[in-house]
Enzyme design. Structure first.
Site, mmCIF file in Angstrom:
data_model
loop_
_atom_site.group_PDB
_atom_site.id
_atom_site.type_symbol
_atom_site.label_atom_id
_atom_site.label_comp_id
_atom_site.label_asym_id
_atom_site.label_seq_id
_atom_site.Cartn_x
_atom_site.Cartn_y
_atom_site.Cartn_z
ATOM 1 N N SER A 233 -1.747 66.585 64.364
ATOM 2 C CA SER A 233 -2.849 67.339 63.772
ATOM 3 C C SER A 233 -3.199 66.758 62.405
ATOM 4 O O SER A 233 -2.375 66.137 61.748
ATOM 5 C CB SER A 233 -2.451 68.798 63.621
ATOM 6 O OG SER A 233 -1.506 68.893 62.580
ATOM 7 N N LYS A 234 -4.472 66.964 62.038
ATOM 8 C CA LYS A 234 -4.957 66.405 60.766
ATOM 9 C C LYS A 234 -4.038 66.813 59.640
ATOM 10 O O LYS A 234 -3.659 65.997 58.799
ATOM 11 C CB LYS A 234 -6.370 66.935 60.490
ATOM 12 C CG LYS A 234 -7.463 65.975 60.844
ATOM 13 C CD LYS A 234 -8.531 65.982 59.738
ATOM 14 C CE LYS A 234 -9.361 64.705 59.798
ATOM 15 N NZ LYS A 234 -10.267 64.659 60.928
ATOM 16 N N SER A 235 -3.636 68.079 59.632
ATOM 17 C CA SER A 235 -2.812 68.555 58.517
ATOM 18 C C SER A 235 -1.460 67.844 58.500
ATOM 19 O O SER A 235 -0.993 67.396 57.462
ATOM 20 C CB SER A 235 -2.627 70.060 58.598
ATOM 21 O OG SER A 235 -2.161 70.397 59.875
#
Ligand code: GLU
Length: 311
Positions: A233-235
């Site tokens: 995920s981007k995070s």
């Protein structure tokens, strides 16, 4: 007298477009262990030619992070931004050998190649549209084979994957071109990096052949993905690795690399971790692993095979 055996030369080549994250740490640790466990040299190269994406101060921060994690590189750090003349010379050489052509196709014009119908070769006889053009390398005929150190025999049909950009529309040399020029110039003999670059390797080998440069051996490390096999995920990708937690993070990276560190290693020092990891490096544990689950180091459910990169 016997000739001394050649010392392997490996490298880690981050782009200073964001802080080092778990995926970059895994690539750095894998290539470092592969080099050090084989008595090899380990170089660091900052790939800062994509100037629109380079973040000021990021390279320094990446180097400080590597130091805090106990990486010791050999020689001076090479910055690709000091090497434009070398890239231009190789571009001129490829042009003189008749291996390049100007192309007006955008990435969007070429989506879906490698899936249906193969690569159309639209601009091989001249740009199809008016406007800005990139310079593409005309790939050779016939498949490219190589034996990946971890993934085994690989074969790519470059004629279907397409002619790769060597000079971008904005006049900057492409990643594929620069990496080939610098791996040869730095005498790199072992490239160990993330499996996200597996589909770049056949282009790099084809470019080396066309430019008369040697081909190193390649090994691609598993991609760190979410438990369902999806992209990290981007995070999670954006989370910089925290030097304060270096021993624990290095230990979990070893688990992601299918090594089996003793549980108390995480509470030791960075030096303890490296001593153990170099002495116990088992590359054969990585055989066939293209992706690894970020949470547990297990094989995720989805397969990550790809036929072509983006040319
Ligand atoms: N600079 C590339 C990256 O950060 C890696 C290049 C390579 O290892 O060949 O993804």
């Amino acid at each position: 007298m016997r000739e001394p055996l050649e010392i392997p030369v490996a490298r880690f080549a981050p782009s200073p477009t964001g802080p080092l994250h778990l995926g970059s740490l895994l690539a750095a640790v894998g290539s470092y262990l592969d080099a050090r466990a084989n008595g090899g040299r380990w170089l660091v190269r900052i790939e800062d030619i994509d100037t629109p994406r380079v973040i000021p101060g990021c390279a320094d921060q990446q180097l400080r992070t590597l130091e805090a994690f106990g990486f010791e590189w050999d020689g001076e750090v090479v910055f690709q931004s000091t090497r434009f003349d070398a890239y231009r010379a190789t571009l001129a050489d490829l042009r003189a050998r008749g291996r390049t052509f100007r192309c007006s196709c955008s990435r969007k014009d070429l989506t879906g190649i490698g899936e249906e119908g193969g690569y159309p070769g639209t601009c091989r006889d001249g740009p199809a549209k008016a406007g800005p053009t990139s310079l593409r390398f005309r790939v050779g005929d016939g498949p490219v084979h190589f034996d990946d150190a971890f993934l085994g025999p690989q074969v790519f049909d470059l004629a279907a994957c397409g002619d790769v950009v060597v000079e971008r529309r904005d006049g900057l040399p492409s990643y594929q071109l620069a990496v080939v020029v610098d791996d040869a110039w730095q005498g790199v003999t072992r490239v160990v990096r993330g499996a996200d670059l597996l589909t770049s390797t056949p282009w790099q080998i084809d470019l080396q052949r066309a430019a008369g440069l040697p081909t190193p051996s390649y090994g691609h490390l598993p991609l760190v993905v979410e438990a369902d096999g999806g992209k990290l995920s981007k995070s999670a990708r954006a989370v910089p690795i925290d030097p304060a937690a270096a021993p624990a993070l290095l230990t979990s990276t070893l688990t992601l690399l299918a090594q089996t560190p003793p549980p108390d290693l995480a509470s030791g020092s960075v030096k303890d971790v490296w001593n153990w990891a170099i002495a116990h490096w088992r590359p054969q544990a990585l055989a066939g692993r293209r992706a690894v689950d970020v949470r547990v180091g297990r094989q995720p459910s989805r397969n990550h095979a790809e036929n072509c990169g983006s040319p």
